[in-house]
Design a protein around this motif. Structure first.
Motif, mmCIF file in Angstrom:
data_model
loop_
_atom_site.group_PDB
_atom_site.id
_atom_site.type_symbol
_atom_site.label_atom_id
_atom_site.label_comp_id
_atom_site.label_asym_id
_atom_site.label_seq_id
_atom_site.Cartn_x
_atom_site.Cartn_y
_atom_site.Cartn_z
ATOM 1 N N MET A 185 8.051 10.535 -1.296
ATOM 2 C CA MET A 185 7.763 11.081 -0.038
ATOM 3 C C MET A 185 8.657 10.373 1.250
ATOM 4 O O MET A 185 8.678 9.356 1.691
ATOM 5 N N PRO A 186 9.815 11.381 1.553
ATOM 6 C CA PRO A 186 10.949 10.553 2.326
ATOM 7 C C PRO A 186 10.271 10.145 3.654
ATOM 8 O O PRO A 186 10.984 9.298 4.459
ATOM 9 N N GLN A 187 9.060 10.658 4.102
ATOM 10 C CA GLN A 187 8.907 10.329 5.708
ATOM 11 C C GLN A 187 8.214 8.866 5.641
ATOM 12 O O GLN A 187 7.712 8.544 6.836
ATOM 13 N N LYS A 188 7.712 8.412 4.512
ATOM 14 C CA LYS A 188 6.681 7.093 4.547
ATOM 15 C C LYS A 188 7.315 5.982 4.910
ATOM 16 O O LYS A 188 8.542 5.848 4.596
ATOM 17 N N LYS A 189 6.857 5.432 5.713
ATOM 18 C CA LYS A 189 6.925 3.795 6.168
ATOM 19 C C LYS A 189 5.854 2.979 5.908
ATOM 20 O O LYS A 189 4.813 3.136 6.625
ATOM 21 N N ASN A 190 5.963 2.195 4.632
ATOM 22 C CA ASN A 190 4.919 1.452 4.386
ATOM 23 C C ASN A 190 4.683 0.064 4.745
ATOM 24 O O ASN A 190 5.905 -0.755 4.686
ATOM 25 N N ALA A 191 3.623 -0.693 5.225
ATOM 26 C CA ALA A 191 3.472 -1.913 5.460
ATOM 27 C C ALA A 191 3.267 -2.813 4.278
ATOM 28 O O ALA A 191 2.199 -3.362 4.063
ATOM 29 N N ASP A 192 4.289 -2.752 3.227
ATOM 30 C CA ASP A 192 4.203 -3.383 2.058
ATOM 31 C C ASP A 192 4.142 -5.120 2.273
ATOM 32 O O ASP A 192 3.239 -5.507 1.092
ATOM 33 N N ILE A 193 4.577 -5.482 3.142
ATOM 34 C CA ILE A 193 4.503 -6.839 3.302
ATOM 35 C C ILE A 193 2.850 -7.314 3.242
ATOM 36 O O ILE A 193 2.491 -8.436 2.747
ATOM 37 N N ALA A 194 2.231 -6.796 4.228
ATOM 38 C CA ALA A 194 0.770 -6.861 4.484
ATOM 39 C C ALA A 194 0.060 -6.597 3.199
ATOM 40 O O ALA A 194 -0.885 -7.189 2.747
ATOM 41 N N GLU A 195 0.572 -5.688 2.528
ATOM 42 C CA GLU A 195 -0.178 -5.125 1.269
ATOM 43 C C GLU A 195 -0.103 -6.177 0.190
ATOM 44 O O GLU A 195 -0.984 -6.627 -0.732
ATOM 45 N N LEU A 196 0.968 -6.574 0.046
ATOM 46 C CA LEU A 196 1.494 -7.822 -1.152
ATOM 47 C C LEU A 196 0.658 -8.899 -0.554
ATOM 48 O O LEU A 196 0.206 -9.679 -1.567
#
Length: 468
Positions: free
Chosen positions: A283-294
């Motif tokens: 999904m090209p539009q996504k910007k995820n808060a991966d730091i927070a998830e990890l």
């Protein structure tokens, strides 16, 4: 050629089986304790000089050689072999290779039991200050953002439902206060872990190293342990360290959870910096808060490490048991986890952009000013229980007529209750609501500014401690 060295085995008729050695051998990451074992060994060499086991020249030579081994290990020119069972075996092997029989004298008057307890305690005492430094970087980021948003209005939540207006700085500082207590817990732990196990030997104390108070001071402790059995058989200092790490993980996870909400399309309070977010492979539009998830996921590791060491400790008899080697697995996992997540979280908080206008617009949604109505009635002499009922009726009126509290007119007020005076409307702004919370610890901007200054002073003191 490197020879296999074991610190035990003369009374056995056959060598240990490969299966035993695979189970018994320390994992590679346990060799991070080399610096602490070398420091302990140098302190022990001084003990052996005092005891007459080593001459002063021998003690000096052993200490110089141990220092050289440490430098070579740091440079990568000497390393454990596959046959080295643990850090103690590795270092004795190298010492004997370099000094011959003189190197074998160092083992007198000590045991792997007090060495192992001491090495990890020394390591944790140093790491506690590094964790503090990393936490302080996160504190700096929270304080910097709070300083920029002392008057930024935002909705405060309870039960994840809009509750009352607050300043966004106040919300950020709520997390900073939790991390401040985490640092205080590390400081308290450091004070309680200030007794040295060295000199306890296997369990009964040493018949040779008779002045453990001197080696304790040399290693930065306040004193030796009071009881030699306790010294080698207890790991409550590890369990307590892991509790503090788990608490840090829980507090990080709570902050992470709010970052998910703040940065979501539904909230849109903050925009994460591109350097501290990730995208989707589909999904090209996504910007995820991966730091927070990890970070939220790694909190589970910190909690499980505490549970593991408590479970390992709960049924142990008498002094040392090999079960205690689980202390290093749990401690190193916690240290490595925090070493990854704390700098990442600090960077994410420091660089996120906050939409103050959107926060203010949402600060009164969901009737967050209702308490102002009840408080106004109470200040004018009405019992709060009655004021609560009238305010509830006013909210119901707004819902039925598609109004917000800020939309009300004097006619609307009179339609609900004649005691709702027109002058009350001046209190139905988020600015007035936060200004009214002017008690110590409240969200009023003036109180928030004072809170920031106190927190800065505390951070300064904690940073001095971490650097000491």
């Amino acid at each position: 050629m490197t020879e296999t060295v074991r610190l035990w085995g003369a009374r056995f008729r056959t060598p240990p089986s490969p299966a035993l050695m695979r189970l018994s051998r320390a994992p590679q990451n346990y060799f991070r304790l080399v610096p602490e074992d070398l420091r302990s060994s140098i302190a022990h060499a001084s003990e052996l000089v005092r005891a007459g086991i080593l001459t002063q020249d021998e003690g000096d030579k052993i200490s110089e050689t141990l220092t050289a081994i440490g430098n070579d290990f740091a440079a990568g020119t000497v390393a454990p072999s596959h046959a080295d069972e643990d850090v103690h075996t590795f270092l004795e092997r190298v010492l004997v290779e370099r000094l011959g029989a003189m190197g074998g004298k160092l083992r007198a008057g000590r045991s792997r039991n007090d060495q192992a307890a001491n090495d990890l305690k020394l390591h944790l005492r140093g790491v506690a200050k590094q964790i503090t430094s990393d936490l302080l970087s996160l504190q700096d980021a929270l304080i910097a953002q709070a300083s920029e948003h002392q008057t930024t209005l935002a909705p405060g939540f309870t039960h994840l439902q809009p509750a009352q207006p607050v300043t966004f700085a106040h919300q950020l500082l709520a997390h900073a206060q939790g991390f401040s207590r985490d640092i205080e817990r590390l400081q308290d732990w450091h004070r309680r872990s200030s007794r040295s196990p060295l000199g306890a030997a296997a369990l009964a104390g040493s018949a040779i190293a008779l002045h453990p108070e001197l080696s304790a001071r040399e290693l930065g402790y306040d004193a030796p342990c009071e009881n030699s059995i306790d010294a080698v058989g207890s790991r409550d200092h590890v369990a307590e360290f892991l509790f503090v790490c788990a608490m840090i993980g829980v507090n990080l996870s709570r902050l992470a959870e709010e970052v998910f909400l703040w940065s979501s399309r539904q909230f849109r309070w903050v925009v994460l910096d591109d350097g501290y977010a990730t995208g989707s492979s589909i999904m090209p539009q996504k910007k995820n808060a991966d730091i927070a998830e990890l970070t939220r996921g790694r909190a589970a590791r910190l909690i499980s490490g505490l549970n593991a060491i408590l479970t390992a400790l709960k049924g142990l008899p008498f002094a040392y048991n090999r079960d205690l080697s689980e202390d290093k697995w749990a401690a190193f996992e916690a240290i490595d986890t925090l070493g990854l997540v704390l700098p990442a979280m600090a960077g994410m908080i420091e660089t996120m952009q906050i939409d103050a206008a959107r926060l203010k617009a949402q600060s009164t949604e969901g009737f967050t000013l209702a308490t102002e109505v009840a408080d106004w009635l109470a200040r004018n002499g009405m019992p709060f229980s009655e004021a609560h009922e009238i305010t509830g009726a006013l909210v119901r009126y707004c819902e039925e007529n598609g109004l917000e509290l800020s939309d009300l007119t004097p006619a609307d007020l009179g339609a609900v209750d004649s005691r709702l005076g027109e002058e009350m409307l001046g209190h139905l702004t988020p600015e007035a609501a936060v200004a009214a919370r002017a008690g110590y610890g409240g969200t009023a901007p003036a109180r928030v500014a004072e809170q920031i200054e106190r927190l800065k002073e505390n951070v300064s003191r904690q940073r001095d401690w971490a650097k000491a």
